[in-house]
Scaffold this motif. Structure first.
Motif, short mmCIF file in Angstrom:
data_model
loop_
_atom_site.label_atom_id
_atom_site.label_comp_id
_atom_site.label_asym_id
_atom_site.label_seq_id
_atom_site.Cartn_x
_atom_site.Cartn_y
_atom_site.Cartn_z
N ASN A 134 0.87 -1.17 -0.04
CA ASN A 134 0.16 0.04 -0.11
C ASN A 134 0.81 1.26 -0.02
OD1 ASN A 134 -3.22 -0.20 1.70
ND2 ASN A 134 -2.45 -1.73 0.24
N LEU A 135 1.82 1.23 0.82
CA LEU A 135 2.94 2.26 1.06
C LEU A 135 3.58 2.75 -0.25
CD1 LEU A 135 3.59 4.75 3.03
CD2 LEU A 135 5.54 3.20 3.62
N LEU A 136 3.95 1.73 -0.69
CA LEU A 136 5.02 1.85 -2.21
C LEU A 136 3.97 2.52 -3.35
CD1 LEU A 136 6.72 -1.41 -2.20
CD2 LEU A 136 7.86 0.86 -2.01
N ARG A 137 2.76 2.07 -3.35
CA ARG A 137 1.62 2.62 -4.28
C ARG A 137 1.34 3.98 -3.94
NH1 ARG A 137 -0.14 -2.80 -5.01
NH2 ARG A 137 0.67 -3.18 -7.00
N ARG A 138 1.04 4.11 -2.67
CA ARG A 138 0.64 5.65 -2.29
C ARG A 138 1.84 6.60 -2.54
NH1 ARG A 138 -4.03 6.41 1.66
NH2 ARG A 138 -5.53 6.46 -0.29
N LEU A 139 2.77 6.08 -2.04
CA LEU A 139 4.06 7.07 -2.46
C LEU A 139 4.25 7.57 -3.66
CD1 LEU A 139 6.86 5.85 0.08
CD2 LEU A 139 5.82 7.92 0.08
N HIS A 140 4.15 6.45 -4.64
CA HIS A 140 4.24 6.63 -6.16
C HIS A 140 3.28 7.51 -6.70
CE1 HIS A 140 6.68 5.25 -9.75
NE2 HIS A 140 5.36 5.33 -10.36
N TYR A 141 1.95 7.26 -6.47
CA TYR A 141 0.90 7.99 -7.02
C TYR A 141 0.50 9.28 -6.47
CZ TYR A 141 -0.43 3.32 -8.91
OH TYR A 141 -0.45 1.97 -9.54
N GLY A 142 1.35 9.73 -5.18
CA GLY A 142 1.01 10.73 -4.63
C GLY A 142 -0.52 11.19 -4.23
N ASP A 143 -1.38 10.06 -3.82
CA ASP A 143 -2.62 10.26 -3.71
C ASP A 143 -3.06 10.26 -2.09
OD1 ASP A 143 -2.14 7.58 -3.10
OD2 ASP A 143 -3.81 6.81 -4.10
N PHE A 144 -2.01 10.96 -1.41
CA PHE A 144 -2.37 10.80 0.07
C PHE A 144 -2.58 12.09 0.66
CE2 PHE A 144 2.26 10.36 -0.83
CZ PHE A 144 2.60 11.51 -0.21
N GLY A 145 -2.65 13.26 -0.12
CA GLY A 145 -2.95 14.47 0.52
C GLY A 145 -3.73 15.50 -0.49
N GLY A 146 -4.67 14.81 -1.13
CA GLY A 146 -5.49 15.91 -1.94
C GLY A 146 -4.52 16.51 -3.12
N TYR A 147 -5.34 17.77 -3.62
CA TYR A 147 -4.42 18.51 -4.70
C TYR A 147 -3.38 19.20 -4.37
CZ TYR A 147 -8.29 17.44 -7.74
OH TYR A 147 -9.23 16.87 -8.61
N GLY A 148 -3.14 19.50 -2.96
CA GLY A 148 -1.99 20.27 -2.44
C GLY A 148 -0.67 19.29 -2.79
N MET A 149 -0.76 18.12 -2.29
CA MET A 149 0.14 17.09 -2.47
C MET A 149 0.29 16.71 -3.98
SD MET A 149 2.38 15.44 -0.94
CE MET A 149 2.00 15.33 0.93
N LYS A 150 -0.70 16.73 -4.61
CA LYS A 150 -0.51 16.39 -6.22
C LYS A 150 0.30 17.64 -6.56
CE LYS A 150 -3.61 12.87 -7.23
NZ LYS A 150 -4.32 12.36 -8.23
#
Lengths: 92, 536
Positions: B343-359
């Motif tokens: 899960n973590l590896l995917r989350r880190l790669h996709y950057g989908d863990f902080g909304g548009y600010g993170m993106k």
């Protein structure tokens, strides 16, 4: 600024030996190392670790090759390591 | 570290970097665009959706529509909301009732399709092809899968050598890494400008780049490269045993009974029950198992939103006959190492863990990495542009850098042009969508690159790409406004945030590149064949 040539390996055979040791040898050692771990540790966790951390181990082994001056020596060392790991896997 | 090792690692850094540079640039550029993958698709099709879309879907109606095609009895139907779009990925298996036979299906993906959950229209892979999918797949070179998975391997090994280059870069700069970070000599020689920029931005992006190199390897070649030897030596090619071992969860099967249910109850009720149990969960998928049989089950998947919990997914399975819950995995429960790390590896790669600010941060760091790659190439050129280097070599180096610069920098205008083209001409393309996109993107990329290479002037290449890019970037929201009427202010006030984000992205791209154009000065025209480019 290009690296000073006098410190670099000139012989193409030496360079090929290093590349093979790092790329092929590094890969084989990574694989065999995880296969050995698989003999002791839980399979799912080991395999999932291999799937990502395998690349970190491999790249480290790749880098270590360039610490050594003589390409044939490191190639031989990696081959020996592979042989040791392989026989350990088969003995256990 | 001694002189010898310093030079050796310097050389390995240079070689690994220059070999992958242009490919890596394409990966980072298209990958950065792919952070907005789902938004781009909503924009392209003018199909924006709201955050709790899944819970508004009428699955009963969807199944009803599907049953007009083929009898559903005994089939498994899987709906997957992996991409946040109105069209869900759907799979329909063969019936387990062997008396129900389907007409032979065409193609490999015969039982896979997409379904628009507002209109219940079915699309196959080609007619559903989209800009988001195109750029997403280009970032791992899926279009280069000429020989089985050659494109995937290529992008995977680019990621691997990128990992190598990141680490050797740190080794080389280690001694002076803190002081070099603060050094910037914009008035100095080109070599110093490129070096300072390369080091400072490389340092800022270091954790990001290391993470992408490793997660990139894992995602694209982790399975293909790391598993075959283990599977064959340790498992003796027993695929089933191996597959069981790499899964962290058991998947129960439900025996088919050949006894139909009298009536099939509403599937929507099960969705509602699930949301009742876990009100804050984001539903991601729904499986219907053994449709219409007494052994029919409904399995619903979901995950907490990133602001509640970073990792972990859950699911619940209902036996339809009596509505009993037969299997649950609590999405808020303890997470195993195996699930957590994947899960973590995917989350880190996709950057989908902080909304548009993170993106946005991811996007900027992605473009910064593009800049680090190009500045590295330019260091390589400038450092070899010396009198003692053989003229033939110098000419070769110059041409190589012209080609690199033209191919890399032209991606920006070409991408903007593809967006505009698909908006203007893409409404009724049907099955030819994919071909149309390929033609527009690859031919204009090739054409523009050739023209730019012919200029043989990196300063001009950069300037033309920025000007062309900013005009074409601005044409993206304009085209969207003209074609759909959803001008940025309309989509903003209507709450079509997905469409608004894409238009805003292109407006910001356009503004920042035009700002850079006005800042550009062709310093020392007689000698300088290179020029600075803003990362934005």
């Amino acid at each position: 600024m290009p690296a000073n040539k006098k410190h670099l390996t000139r012989s193409p055979w030496q360079r090929l030996a290093k590349l093979i040791a790092g790329f092929v040898g590094g890969y084989c050692i990574t694989q065999l190392l995880f296969m050995l771990i698989l003999k002791f540790a839980a399979p799912t966790e080991t395999l999932i670790t291999l799937q990502y951390a395998g690349f970190a181990v491999w790249v480290t082994l790749f880098l270590v090759v360039y610490l050594v001056e003589n390409g044939y020596k490191i190639l031989a060392l990696y081959a020996l390591l592979c042989a040791v790991l392989y026989s350990l896997i088969n003995l256990i | 570290m001694g002189q010898r090792l310093y030079n050796v690692f310097f050389h390995t850094h240079t070689i690994s970097g220059i070999v992958i540079s242009a490919l890596l640039y394409v990966i980072f550029f298209t990958g950065s665009i792919s952070f907005l993958r789902d938004e781009i698709n909503a924009w392209e099709r003018n199909e924006p959706i709201k955050s709790a879309y899944f819970s508004t879907i009428d699955f009963d109606q969807a199944l009803n529509e599907l049953s007009t095609d083929k009898p559903l009895y005994g089939r498994d139907l899987m709906f997957n909301h992996r991409y946040f779009e109105r069209r869900l990925g759907a799979t329909m298996t063969k019936s387990k009732d062997t008396t129900i036979q389907d007409a032979p299906q065409r193609g490999r993906r015969g039982n896979f399709f997409y379904m628009d959950m507002d209109t219940f229209k079915k699309e196959d892979y080609t007619s559903n092809y989209s800009l988001g999918e195109f750029f997403y797949r280009l970032h791992f070179f899926a279009q280069l899968n000429f020989f089985s998975r050659s494109g995937y391997y290529l992008s995977g090994f680019v990621a691997f050598f990128f990992l190598f280059a990141v680490i050797t870069g740190v080794i080389v700069h280690w001694k002076k890494i803190i002081p070099s970070f603060y050094v910037f000599r914009p008035k100095g020689k080109w070599k110093n400008i490129w070096t300072d920029a390369h080091v400072a931005l490389g340092m800022i992006g270091l954790p990001y780049q290391f993470m992408f190199a490793l997660t990139g390897c894992f995602l694209i070649i982790g399975y293909m490269v790391m598993f075959p030897p283990v599977q064959s030596f340790i498992y003796g090619d027993d695929v089933q045993a191996f597959t069981k071992d790499i899964q962290y969860e058991e998947n129960p099967t439900y025996e088919f009974t050949y006894q139909p249910l009298e009536t099939v109850p509403s599937i929507n009720d099960f969705v509602a029950r699930t949301l009742n149990k876990w009100p804050d969960i984001k539903l991601t998928a729904l499986d219907v198992i053994n449709y219409g049989d007494q052994s029919m089950h409904v399995k619903i998947y979901g995950a907490p939103d990133f602001d509640q919990k970073l990792l972990g997914t859950g699911h619940i399975t209902y036996r339809v006959q009596d509505g009993q819950v037969v299997n649950t995995k609590d999405p808020y429960g303890k997470i195993s190492y195996a699930e957590g790390s994947l899960n973590l590896l995917r989350r880190l790669h996709y950057g989908d863990f902080g909304g548009y600010g993170m993106k946005l941060i991811y996007l900027l760091l992605g473009f910064i990495t593009c800049f680090v790659i190009l500045s590295g190439v330019l260091i390589w050129l400038v450092a070899r542009d010396k009198k003692h280097v053989a003229p033939a070599k110098r000419i070769f180096n110059k041409w190589l850098v012209h080609i690199y610069m033209a191919a890399c920098l032209s991606l920006y205008p070409v991408t903007a042009a593809t967006f505009t083209a698909i908006k203007v001409f893409g409404t009724d393309l049907g099955d030819t969508r994919q071909i149309f996109m390929y033609h527009v993107f690859f031919y204009s990329w090739l054409g523009l690159s050739l023209v730019l290479i012919a200029l043989r002037n990196n300063y001009l290449i950069n300037k033309i790409c920025l000007i062309l890019g900013s005009i074409l970037a601005l044409s993206v929201p304009v085209a969207n406004g003209l074609v759909t009427g959803n001008w940025p202010w309309v989509s903003w006030s209507s709450g079509f945030s997905q469409i608004f984000v894409v238009d805003l992205f292109w407006i910001l791209m356009s503004l920042s590149s035009i700002a850079v154009v006005f800042k550009l000065k062709n310093k020392d025209t007689s000698k300088a064949s290179t020029v600075k480019r803003s990362p934005a």
